[in-house]
Design an enzyme around this catalytic site. Sequence first.
Site, PDB file in Angstrom:
ATOM      1  N   ILE A 177      66.871 -17.682  85.613  1.00  0.00           N
ATOM      2  CA  ILE A 177      66.708 -17.755  87.058  1.00  0.00           C
ATOM      3  C   ILE A 177      68.095 -17.869  87.667  1.00  0.00           C
ATOM      4  CG2 ILE A 177      65.689 -18.988  88.991  1.00  0.00           C
ATOM      5  CD1 ILE A 177      63.685 -17.720  87.035  1.00  0.00           C
ATOM      6  N   SER A 178      68.528 -16.803  88.340  1.00  0.00           N
ATOM      7  CA  SER A 178      69.847 -16.798  88.949  1.00  0.00           C
ATOM      8  C   SER A 178      69.723 -16.985  90.462  1.00  0.00           C
ATOM      9  CB  SER A 178      70.585 -15.504  88.607  1.00  0.00           C
ATOM     10  OG  SER A 178      71.940 -15.576  89.008  1.00  0.00           O
TER      11      SER A 178
ATOM     12  N   LYS B  60      73.959 -16.858  95.179  1.00  0.00           N
ATOM     13  CA  LYS B  60      75.281 -17.485  95.203  1.00  0.00           C
ATOM     14  C   LYS B  60      76.157 -17.023  94.033  1.00  0.00           C
ATOM     15  CE  LYS B  60      73.887 -21.582  97.799  1.00  0.00           C
ATOM     16  NZ  LYS B  60      72.631 -20.967  98.277  1.00  0.00           N
TER      17      LYS B  60
ATOM     18  N   VAL C 177      64.095 -20.598  98.320  1.00  0.00           N
ATOM     19  CA  VAL C 177      62.637 -20.670  98.229  1.00  0.00           C
ATOM     20  C   VAL C 177      62.143 -21.753  99.180  1.00  0.00           C
ATOM     21  CG1 VAL C 177      60.672 -21.105  96.719  1.00  0.00           C
ATOM     22  CG2 VAL C 177      62.675 -19.880  95.843  1.00  0.00           C
TER      23      VAL C 177
ATOM     24  N   GLY D 252      60.221 -24.620 100.799  1.00  0.00           N
ATOM     25  CA  GLY D 252      59.411 -25.712 100.281  1.00  0.00           C
ATOM     26  C   GLY D 252      59.867 -26.245  98.943  1.00  0.00           C
ATOM     27  N   SER D 253      60.871 -25.611  98.307  1.00  0.00           N
ATOM     28  CA  SER D 253      61.380 -26.123  97.040  1.00  0.00           C
ATOM     29  C   SER D 253      62.224 -27.369  97.302  1.00  0.00           C
ATOM     30  CB  SER D 253      62.218 -25.061  96.336  1.00  0.00           C
ATOM     31  OG  SER D 253      63.384 -24.762  97.087  1.00  0.00           O
ATOM     32  N   SER D 254      62.592 -28.058  96.230  1.00  0.00           N
ATOM     33  CA  SER D 254      63.325 -29.324  96.392  1.00  0.00           C
ATOM     34  C   SER D 254      64.669 -29.132  97.078  1.00  0.00           C
ATOM     35  CB  SER D 254      63.520 -29.984  95.021  1.00  0.00           C
ATOM     36  OG  SER D 254      64.245 -29.131  94.155  1.00  0.00           O
TER      37      SER D 254
ATOM     38  N   VAL E 133      65.854 -26.235 102.951  1.00  0.00           N
ATOM     39  CA  VAL E 133      66.185 -26.955 104.182  1.00  0.00           C
ATOM     40  C   VAL E 133      64.938 -27.460 104.889  1.00  0.00           C
ATOM     41  CG1 VAL E 133      68.325 -25.688 104.565  1.00  0.00           C
ATOM     42  CG2 VAL E 133      66.204 -24.825 105.563  1.00  0.00           C
TER      43      VAL E 133
END
Length: 239
Positions: A22-23, A26, A64, A66-68, A71
């Site tokens: 998973i890249s 950035k 993504v 809602g991911s940790s 924002v």
Amino acid sequence: VFGSRNVISACERLNVARFVLISTDKAVEPVSAMGATKRLAELLTVASARRTGRPYVAVRFGNVLGSSGSVIPIFQRQLELGRPITITHAEATRYFMTIPEAVSLILQAGSTPDSGVIYVLDMGEPVKIVDLARDLIRLSGLAEEKVPIVFTGLRAGERLHESLVHDHETMEQTGHGSIMRVRGSAIGALGEPLNAFLAELEPAVRRHDDTQVRGLLRTVATLSRPDSEGAKAIAEVDA
């Protein structure tokens, strides 16, 4: 970087049939430690695929929702606490997709028979973060004029806009409309150039030599420039 190398080496030794890295966007022309280390992980993945011929691939995409690390939870907490929403820059944009979209596309990209490929997920058009914040304010039932938005300035290693491909890369369509294959990536760090770089990086990491580590990471983008020696070799393979 070396954690990725350890996992990939273990997969090679144990004949693991499939590997998906998973890249991130950035990793394109990296300006941060995160981006540079992800770029090196891409290189390690492709180098392993070339050695083994197995479908070891990387999937590169942006943020993504809602991911940790998203924002959205930060904005939601600020709204709940009655605080101003903080954004680095009024013109900052990012690519966004939902968790179900990301998971589905990663699984599909990882199921292909291709070996040593970097995939890019179609994330649509980049979104202004300030527009995202204003949408969230409205969806929360609040009036925009009641919630201050404070621009804090770009942090070190942060860009106004992200890209999904290097300027010397192109994308070609796969059998799936939302998954593209990167071509002309000029991943020139395979073989000796990559090994030499890691041989210099590893002792600096072990010494906790922050200055040398960061200095080396700043040069990661040059490893796969089209005019580098390693890039010439890989370009011949790609051709």
